[in-house]
Scaffold this motif. Sequence first.
Motif, PDB file in Angstrom:
ATOM      1  N   ASN A   1       0.817  -1.222   0.000  1.00  0.00           N
ATOM      2  CA  ASN A   1       0.000   0.000   0.000  1.00  0.00           C
ATOM      3  C   ASN A   1       0.851   1.273   0.000  1.00  0.00           C
ATOM      4  OD1 ASN A   1      -2.375  -1.576   0.107  1.00  0.00           O
ATOM      5  ND2 ASN A   1      -2.189  -1.743   2.339  1.00  0.00           N
TER       6      ASN A   1
ATOM      7  N   HIS B   1       2.383  11.160  -1.580  1.00  0.00           N
ATOM      8  CA  HIS B   1       1.560  12.306  -1.209  1.00  0.00           C
ATOM      9  C   HIS B   1       2.278  13.617  -1.555  1.00  0.00           C
ATOM     10  CE1 HIS B   1      -0.986   9.682   1.408  1.00  0.00           C
ATOM     11  NE2 HIS B   1       0.162   9.048   1.618  1.00  0.00           N
TER      12      HIS B   1
ATOM     13  N   THR C   1       1.906   4.776  -1.018  1.00  0.00           N
ATOM     14  CA  THR C   1       1.170   5.928  -1.548  1.00  0.00           C
ATOM     15  C   THR C   1       2.084   7.149  -1.514  1.00  0.00           C
ATOM     16  OG1 THR C   1      -0.887   5.024  -0.640  1.00  0.00           O
ATOM     17  CG2 THR C   1      -0.920   7.322  -1.356  1.00  0.00           C
TER      18      THR C   1
ATOM     19  N   TYR D   1       3.441   3.838   3.675  1.00  0.00           N
ATOM     20  CA  TYR D   1       3.416   2.431   3.286  1.00  0.00           C
ATOM     21  C   TYR D   1       3.140   1.578   4.521  1.00  0.00           C
ATOM     22  CZ  TYR D   1       8.152   2.232   5.244  1.00  0.00           C
ATOM     23  OH  TYR D   1       9.250   2.297   6.083  1.00  0.00           O
TER      24      TYR D   1
ATOM     25  N   THR E   1       0.406   7.620  -9.957  1.00  0.00           N
ATOM     26  CA  THR E   1       0.260   8.807  -9.106  1.00  0.00           C
ATOM     27  C   THR E   1       0.102  10.071  -9.938  1.00  0.00           C
ATOM     28  OG1 THR E   1       1.519   7.767  -7.315  1.00  0.00           O
ATOM     29  CG2 THR E   1       1.402  10.168  -7.304  1.00  0.00           C
TER      30      THR E   1
ATOM     31  N   VAL F   1       3.134   1.906  -8.427  1.00  0.00           N
ATOM     32  CA  VAL F   1       2.266   3.002  -8.027  1.00  0.00           C
ATOM     33  C   VAL F   1       2.725   4.354  -8.590  1.00  0.00           C
ATOM     34  CG1 VAL F   1       3.547   3.487  -5.888  1.00  0.00           C
ATOM     35  CG2 VAL F   1       1.115   4.036  -6.022  1.00  0.00           C
TER      36      VAL F   1
END
Length: 389
Positions: A125, A129, A127, A140, A167, A163
């Motif tokens: 997971n 930002h 991500t 994560y 993004t 990912v």
Amino acid sequence: MRTQVVIIGGGPSGLLLSQLLHRKGIDTVVLERKTRDYVLGRIRAGVLETGFVNLMREAGVAERMDAESIVHDGTVIAYGEDQFRIDFQQSTGESVVVYGQTELTRDLYDAREAADGKIVFNVENVTIHDAESETPHVTYQCDGQEHRLDCDFVAGCDGFHGVSRQTIPLSVRREYEKLYPFGWLGLLSDTPPVHPELIYSNSERGFALCSQRSWTRSRYYIQCSLSDSPDDWTDQMFWDELRRRLPQKAADELVTGPSIEKSIAPLRSFVTEPMRWGRLFLCGDAAHIVPPTGAKGLNTAASDIHYLYHGLLQFYQEKDSEGIGRYSERALARIWKAERFSWTTTMLLHRFPEMNQFDLRMQQADIDFLRENKDAQKVFATNYVGLPF
């Protein structure tokens, strides 16, 4: 936790960037979705351009590569029973080296671990930002716990399915793609190579490639249907078909043996633009894919690392953002040329389902021209050994 550069992806490109930056005193954390053993278990190509070799040396991880790699000063092109050699040294004064990607990645892991480099495995997971701001961060999960990494920059080295590219908003990125109507069935075996250099063969039954990892380990490929599975092919079926696609002299010298690994790779050409969004940078397969025909996949990743590494050095050492600002422009200028070479070489050597007799004669004419024309061979060799960074 805070670091200067978060690198998503613990493959060769992410590890190389981490090692290069470490030697300049720039802190990184590498996030890898799998384990080290899983990454090292992936079977990949091993033809390295001069630029990649020089980056490995600059990173201080070239000792084993320099000792064990095989230098190739040329390659062989075959069409039916005819074959000819393109001499890289004569055409360009450069060579390529053969050194398996697994071994190269192992060297990079060993170097990062010896330097206490921070690599986090089994992350989930991930991500990214606030990539458009000056204060991006990455979250994560690992071992069931949530983690946050604040940073200056994020390098997306996490491959086509990672990912990082996702993004970048669809309103910003544009993607270009060509899918090919066949794949490559590859077989790895502990057998001596059939030839000291690579043989690229265009036969009436389809493409074949004779490659190698060392003087005792070989990697062979044949063009196959996308509907095929490796389980459809016994070792004997593979060896028989490979012989049919090689000139008789090479077929007679082929040494066969049990397969260590068999797999099928689909072929595609893919580029996303831009390769930078704010403080997020895409590298390697996260931004582009090439057919393996021109041996450019790993090498295009290396050119990305070159541009990003020098851009980050310029930022941290000189307080100058010009290098990171022009990263995408510089990387893509070289990527599209590598895409062109891989595409044209694929078109030259494969049999496409829709080809008619005119198409086949034109393909024959292109190969004849390459065989007879030294300028054409120089163009091929210049692209194969690698365009300058």
